[in-house]
Design a protein around this motif. Sequence first.
Motif, PDB file in Angstrom:
ATOM      1  N   VAL A 132       0.846  -1.201   0.000  1.00  0.00           N
ATOM      2  CA  VAL A 132       0.000   0.000   0.000  1.00  0.00           C
ATOM      3  C   VAL A 132       0.884   1.254   0.000  1.00  0.00           C
ATOM      4  N   THR A 133       1.953   1.232   0.778  1.00  0.00           N
ATOM      5  CA  THR A 133       2.878   2.365   0.822  1.00  0.00           C
ATOM      6  C   THR A 133       3.533   2.573  -0.538  1.00  0.00           C
ATOM      7  N   GLU A 134       3.987   1.482  -1.167  1.00  0.00           N
ATOM      8  CA  GLU A 134       4.628   1.589  -2.480  1.00  0.00           C
ATOM      9  C   GLU A 134       3.647   2.121  -3.522  1.00  0.00           C
ATOM     10  N   LEU A 135       2.415   1.615  -3.512  1.00  0.00           N
ATOM     11  CA  LEU A 135       1.407   2.095  -4.456  1.00  0.00           C
ATOM     12  C   LEU A 135       1.129   3.575  -4.215  1.00  0.00           C
ATOM     13  N   SER A 136       1.017   3.960  -2.955  1.00  0.00           N
ATOM     14  CA  SER A 136       0.778   5.360  -2.621  1.00  0.00           C
ATOM     15  C   SER A 136       1.901   6.252  -3.159  1.00  0.00           C
ATOM     16  N   ARG A 137       3.136   5.805  -2.984  1.00  0.00           N
ATOM     17  CA  ARG A 137       4.281   6.579  -3.490  1.00  0.00           C
ATOM     18  C   ARG A 137       4.246   6.695  -5.009  1.00  0.00           C
ATOM     19  N   ARG A 138       3.920   5.592  -5.672  1.00  0.00           N
ATOM     20  CA  ARG A 138       3.855   5.624  -7.137  1.00  0.00           C
ATOM     21  C   ARG A 138       2.727   6.534  -7.628  1.00  0.00           C
ATOM     22  N   LEU A 139       1.564   6.444  -6.974  1.00  0.00           N
ATOM     23  CA  LEU A 139       0.446   7.314  -7.352  1.00  0.00           C
ATOM     24  C   LEU A 139       0.795   8.782  -7.108  1.00  0.00           C
ATOM     25  N   ASP A 140       1.459   9.063  -5.990  1.00  0.00           N
ATOM     26  CA  ASP A 140       1.859  10.421  -5.666  1.00  0.00           C
ATOM     27  C   ASP A 140       2.862  10.946  -6.695  1.00  0.00           C
ATOM     28  N   ALA A 141       3.851  10.141  -7.060  1.00  0.00           N
ATOM     29  CA  ALA A 141       4.848  10.553  -8.053  1.00  0.00           C
ATOM     30  C   ALA A 141       4.181  10.805  -9.399  1.00  0.00           C
ATOM     31  N   HIS A 142       3.264   9.928  -9.776  1.00  0.00           N
ATOM     32  CA  HIS A 142       2.516  10.092 -11.031  1.00  0.00           C
ATOM     33  C   HIS A 142       1.745  11.406 -11.019  1.00  0.00           C
ATOM     34  N   GLN A 143       1.069  11.675  -9.910  1.00  0.00           N
ATOM     35  CA  GLN A 143       0.280  12.901  -9.780  1.00  0.00           C
ATOM     36  C   GLN A 143       1.193  14.128  -9.862  1.00  0.00           C
ATOM     37  N   LEU A 174     -10.130  19.680 -17.192  1.00  0.00           N
ATOM     38  CA  LEU A 174     -10.321  18.445 -17.963  1.00  0.00           C
ATOM     39  C   LEU A 174      -8.981  17.866 -18.409  1.00  0.00           C
ATOM     40  N   ASP A 175      -8.057  18.736 -18.824  1.00  0.00           N
ATOM     41  CA  ASP A 175      -6.713  18.297 -19.218  1.00  0.00           C
ATOM     42  C   ASP A 175      -6.018  17.645 -18.025  1.00  0.00           C
ATOM     43  N   LEU A 176      -6.102  18.290 -16.866  1.00  0.00           N
ATOM     44  CA  LEU A 176      -5.495  17.755 -15.648  1.00  0.00           C
ATOM     45  C   LEU A 176      -6.069  16.379 -15.315  1.00  0.00           C
ATOM     46  N   LEU A 177      -7.392  16.261 -15.303  1.00  0.00           N
ATOM     47  CA  LEU A 177      -8.035  14.988 -14.974  1.00  0.00           C
ATOM     48  C   LEU A 177      -7.665  13.905 -15.988  1.00  0.00           C
ATOM     49  N   SER A 178      -7.584  14.275 -17.249  1.00  0.00           N
ATOM     50  CA  SER A 178      -7.200  13.329 -18.284  1.00  0.00           C
ATOM     51  C   SER A 178      -5.766  12.856 -18.073  1.00  0.00           C
ATOM     52  N   ARG A 179      -4.869  13.789 -17.791  1.00  0.00           N
ATOM     53  CA  ARG A 179      -3.464  13.428 -17.555  1.00  0.00           C
ATOM     54  C   ARG A 179      -3.308  12.541 -16.326  1.00  0.00           C
ATOM     55  N   MET A 180      -4.088  12.830 -15.288  1.00  0.00           N
ATOM     56  CA  MET A 180      -4.007  12.023 -14.064  1.00  0.00           C
ATOM     57  C   MET A 180      -4.398  10.575 -14.343  1.00  0.00           C
ATOM     58  N   GLY A 181      -5.304  10.374 -15.290  1.00  0.00           N
ATOM     59  CA  GLY A 181      -5.757   9.028 -15.608  1.00  0.00           C
ATOM     60  C   GLY A 181      -4.921   8.336 -16.670  1.00  0.00           C
ATOM     61  N   THR A 182      -3.919   9.034 -17.213  1.00  0.00           N
ATOM     62  CA  THR A 182      -3.085   8.469 -18.262  1.00  0.00           C
ATOM     63  C   THR A 182      -1.775   7.951 -17.673  1.00  0.00           C
ATOM     64  N   ALA A 183      -1.417   6.743 -18.041  1.00  0.00           N
ATOM     65  CA  ALA A 183      -0.169   6.110 -17.582  1.00  0.00           C
ATOM     66  C   ALA A 183      -0.115   6.022 -16.054  1.00  0.00           C
ATOM     67  N   SER A 184      -1.256   5.839 -15.450  1.00  0.00           N
ATOM     68  CA  SER A 184      -1.354   5.696 -13.999  1.00  0.00           C
ATOM     69  C   SER A 184      -0.807   4.342 -13.571  1.00  0.00           C
ATOM     70  N   PRO A 185      -0.289   4.250 -12.351  1.00  0.00           N
ATOM     71  CA  PRO A 185       0.139   2.954 -11.847  1.00  0.00           C
ATOM     72  C   PRO A 185      -0.996   1.923 -11.786  1.00  0.00           C
ATOM     73  N   LEU A 186      -2.234   2.363 -11.955  1.00  0.00           N
ATOM     74  CA  LEU A 186      -3.370   1.440 -11.921  1.00  0.00           C
ATOM     75  C   LEU A 186      -3.873   1.077 -13.318  1.00  0.00           C
ATOM     76  N   ASP A 187      -3.219   1.612 -14.369  1.00  0.00           N
ATOM     77  CA  ASP A 187      -3.689   1.401 -15.740  1.00  0.00           C
ATOM     78  C   ASP A 187      -3.779  -0.064 -16.155  1.00  0.00           C
ATOM     79  N   HIS A 188      -2.904  -0.888 -15.634  1.00  0.00           N
ATOM     80  CA  HIS A 188      -2.897  -2.292 -16.057  1.00  0.00           C
ATOM     81  C   HIS A 188      -4.047  -3.098 -15.454  1.00  0.00           C
ATOM     82  N   LEU A 189      -4.788  -2.493 -14.521  1.00  0.00           N
ATOM     83  CA  LEU A 189      -5.941  -3.170 -13.926  1.00  0.00           C
ATOM     84  C   LEU A 189      -7.177  -2.902 -14.775  1.00  0.00           C
ATOM     85  N   SER A 190      -8.010  -3.913 -14.900  1.00  0.00           N
ATOM     86  CA  SER A 190      -9.285  -3.722 -15.604  1.00  0.00           C
ATOM     87  C   SER A 190     -10.209  -2.865 -14.734  1.00  0.00           C
ATOM     88  N   HIS A 191     -11.292  -2.418 -15.331  1.00  0.00           N
ATOM     89  CA  HIS A 191     -12.278  -1.646 -14.572  1.00  0.00           C
ATOM     90  C   HIS A 191     -12.784  -2.469 -13.379  1.00  0.00           C
TER      91      HIS A 191
END
Length: 150
Positions: free
Chosen positions: A22-33, A111-128
């Motif tokens: 959870v800590t590693e995922l949090s760090r990756r999400l934070d870095a992505h953001q 909208l650009d910000l929200l789109s970028r946040m959802g692009t190449a996210s550490p969670l992208d490889h997960l299905s909906h």
Amino acid sequence: MTTEVKSTAAAGCGFREIRGLVTELSRRLDAHQRERIAELELTPTQAKALEELGEPKTARELAGVLCCEPPNVTYVISKLEKQGMVERQPHPLDGRAKQLVLTEAGRELRLDLLSRMGTASPLDHLSHAERAALRDDLLKALGRGGTPEG
């Protein structure tokens, strides 16, 4: 190893690993953001303000959402206002208050910000379905049930 020690070890099995993951995922999400926000030359607080202003809010309401004092919000909003992203308008129900409203440029940036946040996210490889299950499990772990929040 005694039965008591084995039982304690088994009980702890997984918790340290989960905490680490959870800590590693949090760090990756934070870095992505942070990377996505930097691409738009925004501060993290400006980005969060833009995110939260999908609907107009007063400075006090925005301060509550951002967990900061209204004078801090005033500073952030003044910068966004100078960039033409936000306008202060009379509140429709309270003549004494002003509400913060995104301009057309502000809505486009949001909208650009929200789109970028959802692009190449550490969670992208997960299905909906996998993201929904992860969300539900995290909500359950936080004691908030498995129901999504707005």
